[in-house]
Design an enzyme around this catalytic site. Structure first.
Site, PDB file in Angstrom:
ATOM      1  N   TYR A  54      15.655  46.681 124.571  1.00 34.54           N
ATOM      2  CA  TYR A  54      14.370  47.312 123.857  1.00 34.54           C
ATOM      3  C   TYR A  54      14.202  46.474 122.476  1.00 34.54           C
ATOM      4  O   TYR A  54      13.084  46.550 122.148  1.00 34.54           O
ATOM      5  CB  TYR A  54      14.294  48.808 123.688  1.00 34.54           C
ATOM      6  N   ARG A  57      12.166  43.736 123.922  1.00 34.25           N
ATOM      7  CA  ARG A  57      10.924  44.063 124.255  1.00 34.25           C
ATOM      8  C   ARG A  57       9.937  44.241 123.079  1.00 34.25           C
ATOM      9  O   ARG A  57       8.744  44.021 122.757  1.00 34.25           O
ATOM     10  CB  ARG A  57      10.999  45.363 124.857  1.00 34.25           C
ATOM     11  N   GLN A  87       0.259  55.301 129.875  1.00 36.56           N
ATOM     12  CA  GLN A  87       1.493  55.163 130.560  1.00 36.56           C
ATOM     13  C   GLN A  87       2.384  53.974 129.850  1.00 36.56           C
ATOM     14  O   GLN A  87       3.485  54.008 129.989  1.00 36.56           O
ATOM     15  CB  GLN A  87       1.544  55.027 131.994  1.00 36.56           C
ATOM     16  N   ASN A  88       1.592  53.124 129.117  1.00 36.35           N
ATOM     17  CA  ASN A  88       2.052  52.188 128.542  1.00 36.35           C
ATOM     18  C   ASN A  88       3.023  52.342 127.128  1.00 36.35           C
ATOM     19  O   ASN A  88       2.609  53.511 126.344  1.00 36.35           O
ATOM     20  CB  ASN A  88       1.151  51.166 127.983  1.00 36.35           C
ATOM     21  N   VAL A  89       4.011  51.876 126.660  1.00 31.98           N
ATOM     22  CA  VAL A  89       4.744  52.276 125.642  1.00 31.98           C
ATOM     23  C   VAL A  89       4.755  51.224 124.498  1.00 31.98           C
ATOM     24  O   VAL A  89       5.132  51.316 123.396  1.00 31.98           O
ATOM     25  CB  VAL A  89       6.507  52.078 125.892  1.00 31.98           C
ATOM     26  N   HIS A 105       4.805  57.893 128.462  1.00 27.44           N
ATOM     27  CA  HIS A 105       6.307  57.461 128.482  1.00 27.44           C
ATOM     28  C   HIS A 105       6.948  57.036 127.332  1.00 27.44           C
ATOM     29  O   HIS A 105       7.881  56.159 127.459  1.00 27.44           O
ATOM     30  CB  HIS A 105       6.186  56.378 129.483  1.00 27.44           C
ATOM     31  N   GLY A 184      -6.477  50.187 135.046  1.00 25.69           N
ATOM     32  CA  GLY A 184      -4.816  49.254 135.217  1.00 25.69           C
ATOM     33  C   GLY A 184      -3.968  50.065 136.026  1.00 25.69           C
ATOM     34  O   GLY A 184      -2.542  49.623 135.417  1.00 25.69           O
ATOM     35  N   THR A 185      -3.938  50.877 136.849  1.00 28.09           N
ATOM     36  CA  THR A 185      -2.779  51.470 137.515  1.00 28.09           C
ATOM     37  C   THR A 185      -2.805  51.529 138.894  1.00 28.09           C
ATOM     38  O   THR A 185      -4.038  51.801 139.200  1.00 28.09           O
ATOM     39  CB  THR A 185      -2.548  52.794 136.597  1.00 28.09           C
ATOM     40  N   SER A 186      -1.764  51.718 139.616  1.00 35.84           N
ATOM     41  CA  SER A 186      -1.802  51.621 140.954  1.00 35.84           C
ATOM     42  C   SER A 186      -1.771  53.126 141.573  1.00 35.84           C
ATOM     43  O   SER A 186      -1.905  53.167 142.824  1.00 35.84           O
ATOM     44  CB  SER A 186      -0.399  51.211 141.409  1.00 35.84           C
TER      45      SER A 186
END
Length: 243
Positions: A54, A57, A87-89, A105, A184-186
């Site tokens: 992390y 990142r 959902q993005n960090v 998340h 932008g998500t599956s």
């Protein structure tokens, strides 16, 4: 009174800012086995490795910038009461200027106390005193890092095998939406993918993704990458009086 526009974003909105996801790499994320660095078991086994991952990142995120999609969502705040569920960090929504962002998340630029999880700290800010022996970099933490109370810290990330604490507020937002958008998500990562099911019948729903998943007929699909797709969304949602 403005209508409530609720937007659920996934990795696709940040991909055009240069942020990669582990799902693009066959179980690896920047050459790390995902479960070694993104799971509760992985952190228990090797916290030093997880901190290292992390740290890297965060260093990458500092060099990334919000893209046109992030910025266009802010434009919509002129006409709508906008809430972003991500959902993005990363912190690109906030850096673009979005006022209401709920992270499902966790947040990459934050850590929290291991002993008191309610204590969270933003790294890099002058007001935060996370101490790490032998390291002066404010974005770097290790198992030896301590918060101002002397407690060890961990990434403020929802690891695999952990509950998603913000899912209930997210469900509440989805249920109160006057317009709901997915970007932008599956639509395969749960519980986030299930938010669509809490939207009230009759509420307009838009889905932006270059490779969209199968969705119900009432969903308007915009099969574009986020930057192009969100611009189309803005054109669709701009009030006629604003044209």
């Amino acid at each position: 009174m403005k209508k409530r526009l609720v937007i659920s974003t996934g990795a696709g909105i940040s991909a055009e800012s240069g942020i990669s996801t582990f799902r693009d790499a066959g179980g690896l994320w920047e050459n790390y086995p995902v479960m070694d660095v993104c799971s509760a078991d992985g952190f228990a086994r090797n916290p030093a490795l997880v901190h290292k991952f992390y740290n890297e990142r965060r260093k990458s995120l500092v060099d990334c910038q919000p893209n046109a999609a992030h910025k266009a969502l802010v434009e919509l705040e002129k006409w709508y009461d906008v809430y972003v569920i991500t959902q993005n960090v990363d912190d690109l929504h906030e850096r673009a200027g979005s006022g209401n962002v709920l992270h499902l998340h966790g947040e990459l630029m934050k850590v929290r106390s291991l002993r008191h999880p309610e204590r969270t700290y933003t790294l890099g800010g002058e007001e935060v005193a996370i101490t790490t022996p032998g390291i002066d970099d404010p974005l770097v933490t290790t198992p030896e890092s301590r918060d101002p109370y002397g407690d060890p810290v961990r990434p403020h990330i929802v690891f695999f095998q952990e509950a998603v604490p913000n899912i209930e507020p997210a469900i509440d937002l989805a249920a109160k939406a006057d317009i709901f958008v997915v970007i932008g998500t599956s639509l395969v990562v749960y519980p986030a993918a299930g938010l669509l099911h809490y939207v009230r019948p009759g509420v307009p729903v838009y889905y932006i993704d270059p490779n969209p998943a199968a969705v119900p007929d009432y969903v308007t699909v915009i099969p574009e990458k986020a930057t192009a797709g969100v611009q189309k969304l803005v054109e669709l949602l701009r009030p006629k009086s604003a044209v």
